[in-house]
Structure formats: C-alpha cells, structure tokens
Scaffold this active site. Structure first.
Site, PDB file in Angstrom:
ATOM      1  N   CYS A  25       0.921  -1.232   0.006  1.00 34.94           N
ATOM      2  CA  CYS A  25       0.072  -0.117  -0.035  1.00 34.94           C
ATOM      3  C   CYS A  25       0.999   1.386  -0.058  1.00 34.94           C
ATOM      4  CB  CYS A  25      -0.757   0.077   1.104  1.00 34.94           C
ATOM      5  SG  CYS A  25      -1.743   1.370   1.679  1.00 34.94           S
ATOM      6  N   CYS A  28      -0.037   3.708   2.739  1.00 26.88           N
ATOM      7  CA  CYS A  28       0.726   3.170   4.107  1.00 26.88           C
ATOM      8  C   CYS A  28       2.316   3.283   4.295  1.00 26.88           C
ATOM      9  CB  CYS A  28       0.656   1.549   4.101  1.00 26.88           C
ATOM     10  SG  CYS A  28      -1.393   0.945   4.098  1.00 26.88           S
TER      11      CYS A  28
END
Length: 106
Positions: A25, A28
């Site tokens: 991600c 993230c």
C-alpha cells in the site's frame, strides 16, 4: 487479534494508535515515517501498534477495515477516532491531542 487484546488490557491509561496497513500500500508507506515522527514527539505518552492487514484478515474483517491505511485512536479501551488515509505528522498530532489529551493545538 490476541496481540491487540493483550495490548488493550496492558495499556491502562496510555493512549494507543493502531495502524492497519499493508506492505504493498503506497499511502501506508507514506504514513510510516509520519507515525515514527509522532512517536518521537510523544515518546512514552502514547503507544503505536502496527497491524499488517494481510497477516490479520480475520481481525480486519471483524473491525470492518475496508481501506488502507486505517488508523484507530484508542484511549482507556474506547475508540476515540477512526480514519482512513495517510496524514502528515502535524495532522496526526492534532487528532491525538484532541482524542487523547482533550486539547486542540494552536
């Protein structure tokens, strides 16, 4: 899931930020150094727990984690704030101040 439950039981009054993330991600990965800055700023006043959503799919299902990153601000066993998406340390700090310490930074 067991680790999160143990953390919640052992914290007492210490605020907890739980970061649900995935290694693939992009947002993230952006959030990672921002959370490190937040930990540096608050030191032992808060605890940050990272949960890899790929390794904990059952927990993510129970907590209805739909988007990544999802961040939960928990104090005294109560969810104070939940958000999806990556923020800079200043924004994270403002949320932490309001959720954990009852103040709004200037």
């Amino acid at each position: 899931q067991d680790e999160l439950e143990l953390e919640l039981q052992s914290l007492g009054d210490q605020p907890l930020i739980v970061d649900f993330y995935a290694t693939w991600c992009g947002p993230c990965q952006f959030l990672l150094p921002e959370l490190e800055k937040l930990q540096t700023k608050y030191g032992s006043r808060i605890k940050i727990l990272k949960v890899d959503s790929d390794e904990e799919p059952e927990l993510c299902s129970v907590l209805r984690i739909r988007g990544l990153p999802t961040i939960m601000f928990i104090h005294k066993g109560e969810l104070k704030y939940r958000m999806e998406g990556a923020l800079r340390v200043d924004d994270l700090s403002a949320i932490a101040e309001q959720a954990f310490f009852g103040s709004v930074p200037q």
